[in-house]
Design a protein around this motif. Structure first.
Motif, short mmCIF file in Angstrom:
data_model
loop_
_atom_site.label_atom_id
_atom_site.label_comp_id
_atom_site.label_asym_id
_atom_site.label_seq_id
_atom_site.Cartn_x
_atom_site.Cartn_y
_atom_site.Cartn_z
N ILE A 2 0.84 -1.20 0.00
CA ILE A 2 0.00 0.00 0.00
C ILE A 2 0.87 1.25 0.00
CG2 ILE A 2 -1.68 1.34 1.36
CD1 ILE A 2 -2.88 -1.38 2.24
N GLY A 3 1.89 1.24 0.85
CA GLY A 3 2.79 2.39 0.94
C GLY A 3 3.48 2.66 -0.38
N THR A 4 4.00 1.61 -1.01
CA THR A 4 4.75 1.78 -2.25
C THR A 4 3.84 2.22 -3.39
OG1 THR A 4 5.94 -0.12 -1.44
CG2 THR A 4 6.54 0.64 -3.61
N VAL A 5 2.69 1.61 -3.45
CA VAL A 5 1.75 1.94 -4.53
C VAL A 5 1.34 3.41 -4.45
CG1 VAL A 5 -0.64 1.56 -5.29
CG2 VAL A 5 0.89 -0.38 -4.93
N ILE A 6 1.20 3.91 -3.23
CA ILE A 6 0.86 5.33 -3.08
C ILE A 6 2.09 6.19 -3.36
CG2 ILE A 6 0.14 7.14 -1.46
CD1 ILE A 6 -1.43 5.03 0.08
N TYR A 21 1.30 18.80 -5.67
CA TYR A 21 0.53 19.27 -4.50
C TYR A 21 -0.14 18.12 -3.78
CZ TYR A 21 1.49 24.10 -5.55
OH TYR A 21 2.15 25.28 -5.75
N VAL A 22 -0.69 17.19 -4.58
CA VAL A 22 -1.30 16.00 -3.95
C VAL A 22 -0.25 15.29 -3.09
CG1 VAL A 22 -2.22 13.69 -4.42
CG2 VAL A 22 -3.07 15.65 -5.71
N GLY A 23 0.93 15.12 -3.67
CA GLY A 23 2.01 14.44 -2.95
C GLY A 23 2.38 15.17 -1.69
N LEU A 24 2.46 16.50 -1.81
CA LEU A 24 2.85 17.32 -0.67
C LEU A 24 1.84 17.17 0.47
CD1 LEU A 24 5.21 19.33 -0.28
CD2 LEU A 24 3.54 21.16 -0.63
N VAL A 25 0.57 17.29 0.11
CA VAL A 25 -0.48 17.20 1.13
C VAL A 25 -0.46 15.81 1.77
CG1 VAL A 25 -2.98 17.15 1.49
CG2 VAL A 25 -1.95 18.96 0.11
N MET A 26 -0.33 14.78 0.91
CA MET A 26 -0.35 13.42 1.45
C MET A 26 0.81 13.15 2.38
SD MET A 26 -1.83 10.84 -1.36
CE MET A 26 -1.36 9.50 -0.36
N SER A 27 1.99 13.61 2.00
CA SER A 27 3.13 13.32 2.86
C SER A 27 3.04 14.11 4.16
CB SER A 27 4.45 13.56 2.14
OG SER A 27 4.55 14.90 1.75
N GLN A 28 2.49 15.32 4.07
CA GLN A 28 2.30 16.10 5.31
C GLN A 28 1.33 15.38 6.24
OE1 GLN A 28 3.74 18.62 6.51
NE2 GLN A 28 4.97 19.33 4.80
N LEU A 29 0.21 14.95 5.65
CA LEU A 29 -0.80 14.26 6.46
C LEU A 29 -0.23 12.98 7.06
CD1 LEU A 29 -4.13 14.56 4.42
CD2 LEU A 29 -3.58 15.60 6.63
N GLY A 30 0.43 12.21 6.22
CA GLY A 30 0.97 10.92 6.66
C GLY A 30 1.93 11.06 7.81
N MET A 31 2.70 12.14 7.77
CA MET A 31 3.67 12.31 8.85
C MET A 31 3.04 12.95 10.08
SD MET A 31 7.38 13.05 7.26
CE MET A 31 7.08 13.48 5.59
N ALA A 32 2.01 13.78 9.85
CA ALA A 32 1.44 14.51 10.98
C ALA A 32 0.42 13.69 11.76
CB ALA A 32 0.80 15.81 10.49
N GLY A 77 0.63 1.53 6.15
CA GLY A 77 1.18 1.91 4.86
C GLY A 77 1.12 3.40 4.61
N PHE A 78 0.08 4.05 5.13
CA PHE A 78 -0.09 5.48 4.88
C PHE A 78 1.07 6.28 5.48
CE2 PHE A 78 -2.27 9.64 5.45
CZ PHE A 78 -2.55 9.86 4.12
N ALA A 79 1.43 5.92 6.71
CA ALA A 79 2.54 6.62 7.37
C ALA A 79 3.85 6.34 6.64
CB ALA A 79 2.64 6.20 8.83
N ARG A 80 4.04 5.08 6.21
CA ARG A 80 5.27 4.71 5.49
C ARG A 80 5.31 5.46 4.15
NH1 ARG A 80 7.98 3.07 9.49
NH2 ARG A 80 6.19 3.32 10.78
N ALA A 81 4.15 5.55 3.51
CA ALA A 81 4.06 6.19 2.20
C ALA A 81 4.57 7.63 2.28
CB ALA A 81 2.62 6.16 1.69
N ALA A 82 4.23 8.31 3.36
CA ALA A 82 4.63 9.70 3.52
C ALA A 82 6.15 9.84 3.43
CB ALA A 82 4.12 10.23 4.85
#
Lengths: 498, 308
Positions: free
Chosen positions: B110-114, B132-143, B183-188
């Motif tokens: 899941i992490g890799t696919v994202i 921007y999508v990437g930026l928002v997702m990585s911010q969310l995933g880490m926060a 996976g979401f946190a790893r994806a970030a």
């Protein structure tokens, strides 16, 4: 063309009957949310409450507490004690069978008691059976226990979870009861997936006629409090043992969940290390008692309860109230602290972090003590550290903890006055506690215990916060789920799903 | 490339690592406060009861004797029995490993696919919508703390819309929400690394040279740049995967999953010495194996890199 709807209706009919079959099967299964994984299912090798809560359904004891805590016959139909208190004769119930098919006889009682007394078993409860000198089995239905000295608390030990009777055949073959319990209890062990679930099924040959009523109980091990609460709300869990007072409002408007409020047998205290300066000064301990509004601590931290005044649960038959001694009085606390010369010294309250309710109580107490001019800080430690440095090591000033109730007051009081963890020394109290353990007469024992409790109330090695309520949560169709008094174990024998 | 020598060297390093780590762990857990006998004994046991428990556990023996006994057993791949449940440590770990492995693999997928496609697109088209999508997702995933995300997912997809189970580990469906939270946190983290690594490659001189040679844009970006950019990504992914194999404690706690994380967490709480020791050695071995696999993967991605 006509055939199609017929097939369809048949399919629908089949689907419905299959669905009703599933409902019929699952109706007798109760799903219970358990907060942790028991260490073992061997009742003789642990002191953990979780173990006893689960194994209560697998095993029986010779005697057991009834709903008001009185000890009544169980595997023993009756018993007598010789006038000198040394010879205890138990008449056993006949036609009781273990889950593995072995009939229950006096041999099993002897083998079970010998196993817990054996040093190799290393039972934490071994000392409770130390007074047993000999176990005789004159016939299959009679057990005679001979003591080396009179010891009244033995009956309570026999009624507790660790008094469980195991089959002698399996004891002899070294069976692993920790992984696969076998007893005479109302439910048979089915499966245990560690940290996931424990399942048990009805023992159809249980000796209590018509019991148990449930076909199956499934303990789901759910460590996260929020998930337990949601599970109960949504109906995937039928019962949980304990609802945190903070979560109670979530259920106030849910008619499908019923919350039962019961007085526990816990003795909530803040222990004080009487061997440390300046807590070895009675005036300082008195000041701390005056400074704390116990009702507030009980209400805010523990969800309410009955304020205590000495070292016993407030609902206990041996309890006497001494609350007139140290009512909430911050001014008096300040005067006493001044007289004792306590000024800028810093005190620490050490609390086990795995008990969030005690941590909350400690925070409230910290504020109350600072109000009367004491400097107090909090220290959170894990349970293992608490046991070794605080309880057994005596490295602390204050600690907040709950002592579980006992069927016999000796279980609570034994060892106090001789330096046990609060490091309080009082030869008179210690002697009276010892004397009381040898007496079986209730009135005579109560007189001695009242004297002990009065000394403990006056000398305050503790702040006696009191006995808290417990909120048991069940779905409203769950009928007659019981918690054993004092032992806090689960009793599913009468439980039904309506 | 001498693969045999490489493996032998790695194995030797693994043995030394395990020896060092297990020695450190052996002494650290005995120095910190806590005693398994007191935990078994509870608060009502008498000193003689406690002494009998210590004798049974063997913790009353001199530390040196306990240590050599431990080394001797480890040399025979025997970690002894849990002090609390009395079950063999190896069996306990192996019982839990399949679930943790499934969770880690699913989480990683899941992490890799994202992360990787979005990361690449962000680098290739900076300041585009993808970026921007990437930026928002990585911010969310880490926060967002993973326990919060876990409870949130349970509330939505197990309580409000009950398509996944609230607890338990019976079916594959019960792994979906935990794997997603994991996976979401790893994806970030992976997404950031992918973007950075790809951007760096794209700014290198050989890219300009390739452009001058007249290679197509597609060829440059996805054949040349991506291949080189993948190397640091593999390293990060390997480390992340190694972590997950050690058990995702918080995720297992929230989703009531009987994985390695909870096994080891309670072992530490209970000062279950053999289980802690076995657990640490197991994680060390898994980490080394994953690193080894990552190294082998390097040489597959870029044959110029030799295994040394």
């Amino acid at each position: 063309m006509k055939k199609v709807p017929r097939i369809a209706s048949l399919c629908i009919l089949f689907a419905f009957s299959a669905a009703s079959l599933v409902v019929a099967q699952t109706k007798g299964t109760l799903v219970f949310g358990l907060s942790g994984n028991p260490d073992t299912l061997d009742p003789q090798k642990t002191a953990g409450t979780l173990t006893f809560q689960v194994v209560k359904s697998f095993y029986d004891t010779l005697v057991e507490p009834n709903t008001d805590g009185t000890i009544v016959p169980a595997l023993a139909e009756s018993w007598t004690v010789s006038p000198d208190g040394l010879i205890w004769t138990f008449k056993l119930r006949r036609n009781v069978v273990f889950h593995n098919g072995q009939p229950f006889t006096s041999k099993d009682v002897r083998a079970s008691l010998e196993r817990i007394k054996d040093e190799a078993t290393a039972s934490p409860k071994r000392s409770e059976f130390a007074a047993i000198k000999e176990i005789r089995t004159p016939d299959a239905a009679t057990v005679v226990i001979v003591l080396s000295q009179p010891y009244a608390p033995l009956l309570a030990s026999l009624a507790s979870g660790w008094g469980a009777i195991l089959p002698s055949g399996l004891i002899a073959s070294g069976h692993n009861f920790g992984a696969e319990p076998v007893g005479t209890g109302p439910f048979k062990f089915e499966k245990w997936i560690r940290d996931n679930k424990i399942t048990m099924v009805r023992n159809d040959t249980y000796w209590m006629k018509g019991l148990p009523k449930l076909a199956k109980v499934e303990f789901q091990i759910i460590p996260e409090r929020a998930v337990q609460v949601q599970g109960l709300s949504a109906g995937v869990i039928d019962a949980v043992e304990f609802i945190d007072p903070e979560d109670l409002p979530l259920f106030s408007s849910n008619p499908k969940v019923s919350i039962k409020k019961e007085l526990t047998s816990l003795i909530m205290v803040m222990a004080m290390n009487c061997s440390r300066e300046p807590l070895n000064d009675l005036r300082v301990r008195q000041a701390v008692n005056y400074a704390i509004d116990k009702q507030v601590v009980l209400d805010v931290a523990y969800g309410g309860g009955k304020v205590g005044s000495t070292f016993l649960d407030t609902g206990n038959a041996y309890y006497t109230d001494f609350s007139y001694l140290y009512p909430y009085n911050p001014d008096k606390a300040r005067q006493l602290l001044k007289a004792a010369g306590v000024d800028t010294r810093e005190f620490t309250i050490t609390v086990p972090q795995n008990y969030p309710l005690h941590v909350k109580a400690a925070e409230l107490i910290q504020q109350m003590l600072e109000k009367v001019g004491m400097h107090v800080k909090l220290q959170l430690v894990d349970w293992s550290t608490w046991l070794s440095s605080v309880y057994n090591g005596g490295n602390y000033d204050f600690t907040v903890i709950g002592h579980t109730g006992k069927l016999d007051p000796d279980g609570t009081l034994a060892g106090y006055g001789t330096g046990k963890y609060v490091k309080w020394i009082n030869a008179t109290a210690a002697q009276k506690i010892k004397e009381a353990a040898a007496i079986s007469d209730f009135a005579a024992r109560k007189k001695l215990y009242t004297e002990v409790l009065e000394i403990m109330a006056k000398e305050v090695p503790f702040v006696y916060l009191g006995t808290s309520y417990r909120y048991v949560g069940t779905r409203s169709n769950v009928v007659d789920f019981r918690m054993t008094p004092n032992l806090d174990t689960f009793d599913f024998r009468w439980t039904e799903l309506k | 490339m001498d693969l045999a020598r490489f493996i032998a060297k790695r194995l030797l390093r693994l043995v030394l690592t395990v020896l060092l780590i297990s020695t450190i762990v052996f002494f650290v857990i005995r120095v910190i406060p806590g005693d398994p006998a007191l935990l078994i004994a509870g608060i009502d046991a008498t000193p003689s009861d406690i002494a009998a428990i210590r004798a049974k556990l063997g913790t009353d023996r001199p530390l040196s004797a306990q240590y050599f006994d431990f080394l001797w057993k480890v040399a025979h791949l025997d970690f002894g029995n849990s002090m609390i449940s009395e079950e063999p440590v190896t069996a306990l770990i192996l019982q839990r490993f399949p679930l943790t492995l499934a969770l880690a693999v699913l989480g990683m997928v899941i992490g890799t696919v994202i992360a990787i496609p979005i990361g690449i697109l962000s680098a290739v088209k900076p300041w585009s919508a993808w970026d921007y999508v990437g930026l928002v997702m990585s911010q969310l995933g880490m926060a967002i703390p993973s326990f919060w995300l876990g409870i949130f997912l349970l509330l939505v997809f197990a309580v409000k819309i009950p398509i996944f189970p609230l607890f338990g580990a019976e079916t594959l469906a019960s792994l979906v929400l935990p794997a997603f939270s994991l996976g979401f946190a790893r994806a970030a983290i992976l997404l950031r690394h992918t973007r950075a690594s790809m951007s760096e490659e794209l700014s290198k001189e050989y890219i300009i040279a390739a452009k001058a040679k007249g290679l197509t844009d597609r060829m440059i970006k996805y054949k040349h740049a991506l291949k080189n950019a993948l190397l640091p990504i593999i390293t990060v992914a390997g480390i992340e995967f190694g972590y997950m194999l050690g058990g995702a404690i918080i995720i297992e706690q929230v989703f009531s999953l009987p994985g390695l994380g909870r096994l080891f967490l309670y072992a530490i709480y209970q000062r279950d010495f053999p289980l802690i020791q076995g657990g640490v050695v197991f994680i060390a071995i898994v980490f080394s194996l994953v690193n080894f696999a990552a190294d082998v993967l390097y040489s597959v991605v870029n044959p110029k890199i030799r295994l040394e």
